[in-house]
Motif scaffolding. Structure first.
Motif, mmCIF file in Angstrom:
data_model
loop_
_atom_site.group_PDB
_atom_site.id
_atom_site.type_symbol
_atom_site.label_atom_id
_atom_site.label_comp_id
_atom_site.label_asym_id
_atom_site.label_seq_id
_atom_site.Cartn_x
_atom_site.Cartn_y
_atom_site.Cartn_z
ATOM 1 N N PRO A 63 0.798 -1.232 0.000
ATOM 2 C CA PRO A 63 0.000 0.000 0.000
ATOM 3 C C PRO A 63 0.826 1.276 0.000
ATOM 4 O O PRO A 63 0.506 2.236 -0.716
ATOM 5 C CB PRO A 63 -0.836 -0.127 1.277
ATOM 6 C CG PRO A 63 -0.954 -1.594 1.496
ATOM 7 C CD PRO A 63 0.345 -2.183 1.035
ATOM 8 N N ASN A 72 -2.618 4.343 -7.332
ATOM 9 C CA ASN A 72 -4.035 4.236 -6.953
ATOM 10 C C ASN A 72 -4.765 5.542 -7.230
ATOM 11 O O ASN A 72 -5.895 5.543 -7.751
ATOM 12 C CB ASN A 72 -4.166 3.873 -5.467
ATOM 13 C CG ASN A 72 -3.726 2.447 -5.174
ATOM 14 O OD1 ASN A 72 -3.479 1.666 -6.089
ATOM 15 N ND2 ASN A 72 -3.624 2.113 -3.903
ATOM 16 N N THR A 88 0.383 4.421 -3.531
ATOM 17 C CA THR A 88 -0.447 5.610 -3.324
ATOM 18 C C THR A 88 -0.659 6.404 -4.601
ATOM 19 O O THR A 88 -1.796 6.744 -4.968
ATOM 20 C CB THR A 88 0.196 6.519 -2.248
ATOM 21 O OG1 THR A 88 0.417 5.757 -1.066
ATOM 22 C CG2 THR A 88 -0.709 7.686 -1.929
ATOM 23 N N PRO A 146 -2.355 -6.320 -1.862
ATOM 24 C CA PRO A 146 -0.885 -6.401 -1.839
ATOM 25 C C PRO A 146 -0.389 -7.841 -1.801
ATOM 26 O O PRO A 146 -0.814 -8.632 -0.975
ATOM 27 C CB PRO A 146 -0.508 -5.635 -0.567
ATOM 28 C CG PRO A 146 -1.759 -5.555 0.246
ATOM 29 C CD PRO A 146 -2.890 -5.587 -0.716
ATOM 30 N N SER A 186 -7.349 -3.052 -3.575
ATOM 31 C CA SER A 186 -6.032 -3.208 -2.967
ATOM 32 C C SER A 186 -5.827 -4.668 -2.571
ATOM 33 O O SER A 186 -6.567 -5.213 -1.756
ATOM 34 C CB SER A 186 -5.906 -2.310 -1.727
ATOM 35 O OG SER A 186 -4.635 -2.477 -1.130
#
Length: 254
Positions: A16, A23, A20, A37, A35
Motif C-alpha cells: 500500500p 491508486n 499511493t 498487496p 487493494s
C-alpha cells in the motif's frame, strides 16, 4: 466526457505505501482500485550475515543495488560501516538510482532503456571485471544471472542480503469474488516475486485465466505468458507508463 477507466476495476498488488500515486491516478481516470498487496518487505531479524559479508567495506570496488528496497535497507548499514570514497555504485534502474541519490550518492551506473540485470551487464563499465570485488545488495534470494555473469568476467561477488519478501495474503478469495461479481477487469503486477505469489495462490483458476495481467517489464510479461496468462506490458517502470497502458487497453478503438 467519459473518463478512460470508468467502470474498470483494477487489482493493485503493490504494498500500500508504494501504491499511493498509482491508486490515485487510476481513481482520477475513473477506475476503481482493489487493494490486494502480494508483496511485503520485512527487515531481517538477524543481520549478522550481512555485517560479516560487508566487512571490511574497503575491500569492494563496486556496490550494486537491485531495488529501491535494497537501498533503503542496505545504505544505512553501509553508511554505518563508513563508505570508502573509491566505491563505485550501480543500480538496476532509475527508481533505485533516485533512492541512492537520496543517500547522497551522486554517480550511479544505470541502464538507459530496459531495466534489469541483463541491461546492466551490457554496459561497458561492467565488461572487464577481472580482479574486481563486487557487493550485490539485495533481499534474500532472487535471480543469480547478475552474480554469475560477473563471476564469469573475473569478478569476486559477495551478496549483502538485508531484507526479505513475504506474501501477506492467505488466499485469493477477494479477487475470485470480485471477478464473479463482474468487478475485476485487470491485475497489476510490478515484480517477479508478486507474480510468483499470485501463481502460488491462484494458478489454474478460471478467474485468473480470464483476467488480463498488466506488468511494467517485458521479462515479467514473458513469465506470465509462460503460465498461460493474458498479459499486457508497459515495457518500462513508472506510474505514468502503467496508467497509459491501462488507458490504451480499456479505451475503445474509434
Amino acid at each position: 466526457m467519459t473518463l478512460p477507466l470508468a467502470g474498470v476495476h483494477i487489482a493493485v498488488t503493490r504494498p500500500p505505501e508504494q501504491a499511493t500515486k498509482l491508486n490515485a491516478a487510476i481513481t482520477a481516470a475513473g477506475g476503481a482500485v482493489i487493494s490486494f498487496p502480494l508483496l511485503d518487505i520485512a527487515s531481517l531479524p538477524d543481520l549478522t550475515a550481512f555485517h560479516a559479508a560487508i566487512t571490511p567495506l574497503s575491500q569492494f570496488d563496486w556496490a550494486i543495488f537491485i531495488s529501491s528496497n535494497a537501498v533503503h535497507y542496505g545504505m544505512p548499514l553501509l553508511q554505518q560501516a563508513s563508505l570508502p570514497a573509491s566505491l563505485k555504485f550501480a543500480a538496476i534502474g532509475p527508481t533505485t538510482t533516485s533512492a541512492l541519490h537520496e543517500y547522497g550518492v551522486a554517480q550511479v551506473l544505470t541502464p538507459k532503456d530496459r531495466f534489469d540485470s541483463e541491461s546492466l551487464l551490457a554496459l561497458p563499465e561492467l565488461q572487464q571485471m577481472q580482479g574486481e570485488r563486487v557487493l550485490i545488495v539485495r533481499g534474500v534470494g532472487g535471480r543469480e544471472v547478475l552474480a554469475d555473469t560477473l563471476k564469469q568476467r573475473g569478478a569476486e561477488v559477495v551478496f549483502g542480503e538485508c531484507y526479505r519478501r513475504i506474501n501477506p495474503q492467505a488466499d485469493a478469495a477477494l479477487l475470485a469474488q470480485s471477478h464473479s461479481a463482474g468487478q475485476l477487469q485487470g491485475v497489476i503486477i510490478t515484480s517477479s516475486e508478486a507474480l510468483r505469489f499470485l501463481l502460488d495462490l491462484a494458478a489454474g483458476s478460471a478467474w485468473l485465466q480470464a483476467t488480463t495481467v498488466f506488468v511494467n517489464h517485458d521479462r515479467i510479461a514473458e513469465q506470465a505468458a509462460a503460465h498461460g496468462l493474458s498479459v499486457a506490458s508497459a515495457g518500462q517502470p513508472g506510474d505514468a507508463a502503467m496508467l497509459q497502458l491501462l488507458t490504451r487497453h480499456f479505451t475503445p478503438a474509434t
